[in-house]
Scaffold this motif. Structure first.
Motif, PDB file in Angstrom:
ATOM      1  N   ASP A  94       0.846  -1.196   0.000  1.00 55.73           N
ATOM      2  CA  ASP A  94       0.000   0.000   0.000  1.00 55.73           C
ATOM      3  C   ASP A  94       0.880   1.243   0.000  1.00 55.73           C
ATOM      4  O   ASP A  94       2.090   1.150   0.189  1.00 55.73           O
ATOM      5  N   THR A  95       0.257   2.389  -0.202  1.00 57.69           N
ATOM      6  CA  THR A  95       1.039   3.624  -0.244  1.00 57.69           C
ATOM      7  C   THR A  95       0.358   4.742   0.523  1.00 57.69           C
ATOM      8  O   THR A  95      -0.868   4.741   0.725  1.00 57.69           O
ATOM      9  N   GLY A 117       7.779  -0.080   6.961  1.00 53.05           N
ATOM     10  CA  GLY A 117       7.850  -0.578   5.595  1.00 53.05           C
ATOM     11  C   GLY A 117       6.678  -0.244   4.706  1.00 53.05           C
ATOM     12  O   GLY A 117       6.329  -1.019   3.803  1.00 53.05           O
ATOM     13  N   ILE A 118       6.061   0.937   4.905  1.00 46.26           N
ATOM     14  CA  ILE A 118       4.963   1.381   4.041  1.00 46.26           C
ATOM     15  C   ILE A 118       5.509   2.436   3.077  1.00 46.26           C
ATOM     16  O   ILE A 118       5.961   3.501   3.515  1.00 46.26           O
ATOM     17  N   PRO A 119       5.514   2.192   1.783  1.00 44.06           N
ATOM     18  CA  PRO A 119       6.037   3.190   0.847  1.00 44.06           C
ATOM     19  C   PRO A 119       5.230   4.495   0.908  1.00 44.06           C
ATOM     20  O   PRO A 119       3.995   4.472   0.938  1.00 44.06           O
ATOM     21  N   LYS A 147      -3.783   4.975  -0.082  1.00 44.07           N
ATOM     22  CA  LYS A 147      -4.863   4.679   0.862  1.00 44.07           C
ATOM     23  C   LYS A 147      -5.019   5.792   1.892  1.00 44.07           C
ATOM     24  O   LYS A 147      -6.088   5.971   2.466  1.00 44.07           O
ATOM     25  N   VAL A 148      -3.916   6.513   2.134  1.00 45.24           N
ATOM     26  CA  VAL A 148      -3.906   7.604   3.111  1.00 45.24           C
ATOM     27  C   VAL A 148      -3.210   8.810   2.488  1.00 45.24           C
ATOM     28  O   VAL A 148      -2.191   8.661   1.808  1.00 45.24           O
ATOM     29  N   ILE A 149      -3.775  10.007   2.718  1.00 41.53           N
ATOM     30  CA  ILE A 149      -3.155  11.263   2.279  1.00 41.53           C
ATOM     31  C   ILE A 149      -3.077  12.191   3.479  1.00 41.53           C
ATOM     32  O   ILE A 149      -4.057  12.367   4.212  1.00 41.53           O
ATOM     33  N   PHE A 150      -1.904  12.795   3.669  1.00 42.10           N
ATOM     34  CA  PHE A 150      -1.736  13.800   4.723  1.00 42.10           C
ATOM     35  C   PHE A 150      -1.587  15.164   4.102  1.00 42.10           C
ATOM     36  O   PHE A 150      -0.825  15.346   3.142  1.00 42.10           O
ATOM     37  N   LEU A 167     -10.675  10.730  -7.360  1.00 38.21           N
ATOM     38  CA  LEU A 167      -9.931   9.586  -7.883  1.00 38.21           C
ATOM     39  C   LEU A 167     -10.031   8.367  -6.969  1.00 38.21           C
ATOM     40  O   LEU A 167     -10.131   7.225  -7.443  1.00 38.21           O
ATOM     41  N   PHE A 168     -10.006   8.627  -5.648  1.00 39.44           N
ATOM     42  CA  PHE A 168      -9.993   7.530  -4.667  1.00 39.44           C
ATOM     43  C   PHE A 168     -10.986   7.867  -3.546  1.00 39.44           C
ATOM     44  O   PHE A 168     -10.603   8.421  -2.500  1.00 39.44           O
ATOM     45  N   PRO A 169     -12.264   7.571  -3.754  1.00 40.15           N
ATOM     46  CA  PRO A 169     -13.305   7.963  -2.781  1.00 40.15           C
ATOM     47  C   PRO A 169     -13.066   7.443  -1.367  1.00 40.15           C
ATOM     48  O   PRO A 169     -13.494   8.073  -0.398  1.00 40.15           O
TER      49      PRO A 169
END
Length: 621
Positions: A94-95, A117-119, A147-150, A167-169
């Protein structure tokens, strides 16, 4: 007798050079690469145990007070945030995306992702804030599928977040603002479990740490994979070049953005690797931002100082006016370091003079060569008495292969600090490496002394930028560009060279508005377009062309005509990178009408030596 340099402990520069029958040359440092950790946050764990109360990160709050995170506090926060990310079911496949300037929250979240280890990818703020169509931001988001945006501030990034949600609801949005849907404080309050320790244990050298997007010379941004090994190996290489950082933990005050390898991998990484402190400077080398930088430098005495050439240039007037600022700055300074572009020799000389005036000795001014794909550092000129354009020798563990390309040598890299490729872009990855696995940089270099490789390599332009005139004469774009900027500084901020298959060289000039105002004694109320077209500026540029041509050794160095570009370069068209450097190929493409003006004869068919055309332009896609 020349004024001596401050005595600094630098690493060895003894190299080996091998010339092969096919014309390729291989150069490497004889010093072996030392042992380095498997994963970056091993250093965070180490310093949190060894020096838990030492300041690692600091940034001013809205009241102007420094908020500090010690190593112990940082590890505690990182473990809590890492648990939150694991609770969201994020893993190595995941990213996470960061849309933010440098901040404490940005750093803590990035380190937490690295720890388990999460890119993650810090995407350039100008893609969100300066772009008109958000095209590059959309490309980066679609490439990452986060999956997550800060975001530091939801209001500023409102349009970017709207695009991301479309794009990613299901994407989770985290913000540092109170009252947000998911507030950063929630992350800090999460109780870490054994799952964090297990995820940390599973991180290995090949684990992807982050993705840094770089536009290159053409096309949409490419995501450069940065593995744990890349980052750790390069930090060990840099520390061997500058062992004084290991002997005395560095203190930095730095603005360079973390979506770039210089600010993040190099500067933030060096602070962490060597147990140092990084004070986040919210300024930058702009008319509005330089005051913030100077305010911080009045308080913080760095042991090393990193900047781009424009930043060093803009600081000079403040240092000339304020003796106390100079005293604070030079009091324990060991090294000045520039990257991102060539530092003009007059600016270089003035900084040496300022150091002599303040502390009675010269401070080494250092640079090197590298790129995002080499994490970033490949070579350094790590000795006093260098000069602009000298790149130095390879770092330990780096093999540099010099491959003939016409009359030039392209530098190619193979080392543990070199990327394995581009994120989700197999075609670009394959093209980036040669048949022996060396990364093709596109940078041309040559030896300062063919018989003594220890004296280092010199920058010789970009392979793809050089071109031939209609006469068959090669034009070295990099060297000619550096000469024009050095001669025209500070009026000329940047330049694009034209002349492919033409009879002579012409240039498009991008000017420094503040310097032009000062030269023409104009106030800030005068519009920039009027400033650029003022008679004083026209006279300066005509004189510049005459001066350049007096020292030209042939048609490849002679500039017949110049046009002042009145409109700034477009980030949407890729004419400029978010770190401020021009894309030569894109400028020539989208300003083709200006290029044609350079080659239109006068009514009488003549081509005077120094003619300045002024043309406004609205670039078309």
């Amino acid at each position: 007798m020349p004024v001596p340099f401050k005595q600094i402990d630098f690493g060895p520069t003894k190299t080996s050079k091998t010339v092969h029958t096919d014309g390729t040359i291989r150069v490497r440092l004889e010093q072996p690469l030392g042992i380095y950790p498997e994963k970056l946050t091993e250093k965070l764990v180490y310093w949190a145990q060894a020096t838990p109360d030492r300041t690692f990160l600091a940034r001013r709050n809205e009241a102007g007070e420094w908020i500090r995170y010690s190593y112990g506090q940082t590890l505690q926060a990182v473990r809590a945030i890492a648990q939150y990310l694991l609770n969201q079911n994020l893993g190595p496949d995941d990213t996470l995306v960061i849309l933010s300037e440098n901040s404490l929250e940005h750093a803590l979240l990035a380190l937490a992702a690295i720890h388990v280890g999460i890119p993650y990818s810090p995407i350039s703020p100008p893609y969100s804030l300066l772009s008109k169509d958000l095209g590059r931001l959309q490309h980066c988001l679609e490439c990452m599928t986060p999956k997550v945006i800060f975001v530091q501030d939801r209001r500023i990034y409102q349009q970017a977040l709207a695009l991301a949600k479309s794009l990613f609801p299901e994407v989770v949005i985290i913000s540092a603002e109170p009252g947000s849907e998911t507030n950063f404080e929630e992350l800090l309050q999460t109780q870490p479990t054994e799952a964090v320790d297990q995820a940390f244990a599973n991180v290995c050298p090949d684990t992807v740490a982050k993705i840094l997007f770089t536009s290159g010379s053409t096309g949409l941004p490419k995501g450069v994979i940065n593995t744990q090994q890349m980052w750790c190996a390069n930090l060990q290489q840099i520390t061997q070049v500058f062992p004084f950082m290991a002997a005395e933990p560095p203190v930095m005050i730095d603005w360079l953005p973390w979506n770039h390898t210089f600010g993040s991998n190099h500067n933030l990484g060096l602070a962490l690797y060597n147990g140092g402190a990084l004070y986040i400077d919210d300024g930058k080398p702009t008319p509005a931002g330089i005051e913030t930088t100077v305010r911080n430098l009045r308080e913080i005495s760095p042991t090393v100082y990193f900047n781009v050439p424009k930043g060093f240039e803009m600081l000079i007037p403040y240092f000339e006016r304020e003796p106390e600022l100079r005293q604070t700055f030079f009091r324990r300074l060991n090294m000045l370091f520039y990257a991102g572009a060539s530092l003009s020799q007059p600016i270089w000389n003035r900084w040496e003079e300022l150091a002599i005036e303040t502390i009675g000795e010269r401070i080494p001014i250092i640079t090197g060569l590298g790129c995002t794909e080499s994490g970033p550092s490949a070579m350094f000129a790590n000795w006093g008495g260098s000069f602009s354009g000298l790149l130095g020798v390879p770092v330990a563990g780096m093999e540099v292969k010099l491959v003939p390309d016409g009359d030039k040598l392209e530098a190619r890299y193979k080392a543990p600090n070199v990327t394995p490729g581009y994120w989700r872009n197999e075609e670009a990855s394959q093209k980036a490496f040669d048949e022996e696995g060396f990364y093709r940089t596109g940078d041309a270099v040559k030896f300062l002394d063919e018989n003594n490789p220890d004296k280092g390599l010199i920058f010789d332009g970009r392979i793809a930028e050089d071109f031939k005139l209609s006469t068959g004469t090669w034009v070295n774009v990099g060297l000619l560009k550096a000469k024009i900027i050095a001669t025209g500084s500070p009026i000329v901020q940047d330049v694009v060279i034209a002349g492919l298959d033409r009879d002579y060289v012409g240039v498009l000039l991008f000017l420094n508005a503040d310097a032009c105002r000062k030269l023409a004694t104009l106030t800030s109320e005068v519009p920039t377009l009027d400033v650029f077209q003022h008679a004083t500026i026209t006279d300066f540029i005509n004189s510049l062309l005459i001066k350049l041509n007096q020292t030209a050794k042939g048609t490849s160095e002679r500039v017949e005509r110049a046009i002042v570009a009145l409109e700034p370069p477009s980030i949407d068209l890729g004419e400029i990178t978010d770190k401020g450097s021009l894309n030569q190929r894109a400028i020539l493409k989208y300003r083709a009408s200006l290029v044609e003006e350079l080659y239109q004869p006068n009514l009488n068919g003549s081509f005077p030596e120094a003619v300045v055309f002024r043309e406004a332009l609205t670039p078309k896609s």
